[in-house]
Design a protein around this motif. Structure first.
Motif, PDB file in Angstrom:
ATOM      1  N   SER A   4     101.881 -15.939  71.275  1.00 45.51           N
ATOM      2  CA  SER A   4     102.245 -15.291  70.016  1.00 45.51           C
ATOM      3  C   SER A   4     103.720 -14.906  70.061  1.00 45.51           C
ATOM      4  O   SER A   4     104.188 -14.312  71.028  1.00 45.51           O
ATOM      5  CB  SER A   4     101.376 -14.045  69.794  1.00 45.51           C
ATOM      6  OG  SER A   4     101.721 -13.417  68.582  1.00 45.51           O
TER       7      SER A   4
ATOM      8  N   GLN B  88      96.843 -16.685  65.469  1.00 46.19           N
ATOM      9  CA  GLN B  88      97.551 -15.407  65.534  1.00 46.19           C
ATOM     10  C   GLN B  88      96.873 -14.356  64.667  1.00 46.19           C
ATOM     11  O   GLN B  88      96.837 -13.171  65.011  1.00 46.19           O
ATOM     12  CB  GLN B  88      99.008 -15.578  65.110  1.00 46.19           C
ATOM     13  CG  GLN B  88      99.901 -16.233  66.153  1.00 46.19           C
ATOM     14  CD  GLN B  88     100.160 -17.682  65.840  1.00 46.19           C
ATOM     15  OE1 GLN B  88      99.528 -18.250  64.952  1.00 46.19           O
ATOM     16  NE2 GLN B  88     101.077 -18.301  66.573  1.00 46.19           N
TER      17      GLN B  88
ATOM     18  N   HIS C 251      95.842 -10.809  66.053  1.00 42.15           N
ATOM     19  CA  HIS C 251      96.326  -9.572  65.437  1.00 42.15           C
ATOM     20  C   HIS C 251      95.160  -8.661  65.070  1.00 42.15           C
ATOM     21  O   HIS C 251      95.238  -7.427  65.231  1.00 42.15           O
ATOM     22  CB  HIS C 251      97.149  -9.889  64.187  1.00 42.15           C
ATOM     23  CG  HIS C 251      98.462 -10.542  64.489  1.00 42.15           C
ATOM     24  ND1 HIS C 251      99.286 -11.077  63.518  1.00 42.15           N
ATOM     25  CD2 HIS C 251      99.097 -10.768  65.676  1.00 42.15           C
ATOM     26  CE1 HIS C 251     100.369 -11.591  64.090  1.00 42.15           C
ATOM     27  NE2 HIS C 251     100.269 -11.422  65.393  1.00 42.15           N
TER      28      HIS C 251
ATOM     29  N   VAL D 259     102.802 -17.017  61.631  1.00 38.95           N
ATOM     30  CA  VAL D 259     101.422 -16.548  61.772  1.00 38.95           C
ATOM     31  C   VAL D 259     100.476 -17.642  61.309  1.00 38.95           C
ATOM     32  O   VAL D 259     100.463 -18.012  60.130  1.00 38.95           O
ATOM     33  CB  VAL D 259     101.182 -15.260  60.953  1.00 38.95           C
ATOM     34  CG1 VAL D 259      99.721 -14.820  61.075  1.00 38.95           C
ATOM     35  CG2 VAL D 259     102.106 -14.152  61.421  1.00 38.95           C
TER      36      VAL D 259
ATOM     37  N   GLU E 282      97.474 -20.818  69.730  1.00 38.56           N
ATOM     38  CA  GLU E 282      97.941 -19.774  68.813  1.00 38.56           C
ATOM     39  C   GLU E 282      97.455 -18.386  69.235  1.00 38.56           C
ATOM     40  O   GLU E 282      98.143 -17.389  69.012  1.00 38.56           O
ATOM     41  CB  GLU E 282      97.481 -20.088  67.388  1.00 38.56           C
ATOM     42  CG  GLU E 282      98.230 -21.246  66.742  1.00 38.56           C
ATOM     43  CD  GLU E 282      97.887 -21.415  65.276  1.00 38.56           C
ATOM     44  OE1 GLU E 282      98.594 -22.152  64.581  1.00 38.56           O
ATOM     45  OE2 GLU E 282      96.882 -20.819  64.814  1.00 38.56           O
TER      46      GLU E 282
END
Length: 298
Positions: A238, A248, A252, A244, A234
């Motif tokens: 992405s 992720q 982020h 999400v 993950e």
């Protein structure tokens, strides 16, 4: 009405006439159940909570001491604010469920593949000679190494995620089952064959139950590898089509220089891993070990 019971002996003679108040018999099932629940919570939940409180206290002390800037080490209140913001926006459980559902489904797929594979490797000598070293080597290979080839083979989709999970978890579960079967006493196998438990019935009624402690250890390790593999996939892979997940969310936070978001993602990943172990694997392991008299309390 008073009742009597045997409480001990005096000079070899049993003492039986000790009065007991009415209503003071065996504890009510409800009270006994609540007492057992309190004991379990005190033994399994309280120690991790105290550890979390201690870590939080050390964290806040470091913030107050200004050992580094708030940008690098945000205070716990900033992380709590990020958590509250996700809760109010209604995205918290969605992000957690995205990763948990992937992890559990990938683990179940790994279980379905690794169990028959482990039985074959343990019982068929040529197969063990060929695959045993390969499985041991794959178990030591970091799961993140499988992400680039999986992306090239399958693209950015859930199939890539499950492939990475399988490559990380199957060797662990297989080796755990093989190790458990290796520890089954030969006398038990001979007794099973004498009673007609051969082939599939011998595997089902003798080998698997006898190898269960080692198999469970492999399952716990397999879940840990599944979770780590998923987080690696993950973080690296992405895409808007993937949704999400927790990995992720961590990535982020890094891209946006959002350290409270990074800390929140790390803590959620940790909490989910601990919760799965406490709610699923630890009770199952305690039940198996207690049933075999291998432990009094865990």
């Amino acid at each position: 009405m008073a009742t009597t019971e045997t409480t001990g002996t005096t000079a070899g003679a049993p003492v039986t006439d000790v009065p007991r108040p009415a209503g003071a018999g065996s504890p009510a099932p409800g009270r006994s159940g609540r007492g057992a629940l309190r004991a379990v919570l005190r033994r399994t939940v309280l120690p991790p909570l105290l550890a979390v409180v201690l870590v939080g206290a050390v964290w806040q002390t470091l913030v107050w001491a200004k050992v580094t800037s708030d940008y690098k080490l945000p205070p716990p209140s900033a992380v709590w604010h990020s958590l509250s913001d996700m809760w109010l926006r209604g995205t918290l459980f969605e992000v957690i469920w995205t990763s948990v559902s992937r992890g559990l489904l990938g683990f179940l797929l790994a279980l379905a593949i690794a169990t028959p594979l482990g039985l074959l490797v343990a019982r068929v000598r040529p197969l063990r000679a060929a695959l045993g070293p390969v499985l041991a080597g794959l178990q030591s290979l970091p799961s993140v190494a499988w992400v680039p080839p999986a992306v090239i083979w399958l693209g950015l989709n859930n199939s890539m995620m499950y492939t990475v999970i399988l490559l990380g978890a199957v060797p662990s579960i297989t080796n755990g089952l093989v190790s458990g079967i290796d520890q089954v006493p030969p006398l038990l196998l001979r007794a099973g064959r004498t009673m007609g438990a051969t082939g599939v019935s011998g595997t089902w009624y003798v080998v698997l139950p006898a190898a269960l402690p080692g198999y469970l250890a492999g399952l716990k390790q397999g879940w840990a590898f599944s979770w780590r593999s998923l987080m690696a996939a993950e973080i690296i892979a992405s895409s808007p089509d993937l949704g999400v997940g927790l990995g992720q969310l961590l990535e982020h936070g890094r891209n946006n220089a959002d350290m409270p978001g990074v800390f929140l993602a790390i803590m959620l990943i940790l909490v989910v891993g601990i919760a799965i172990d406490l709610l699923l694997f630890s009770p199952l392991e305690r039940r198996v070990l207690r049933g075999r008299g291998l432990t009094g309390r865990t």
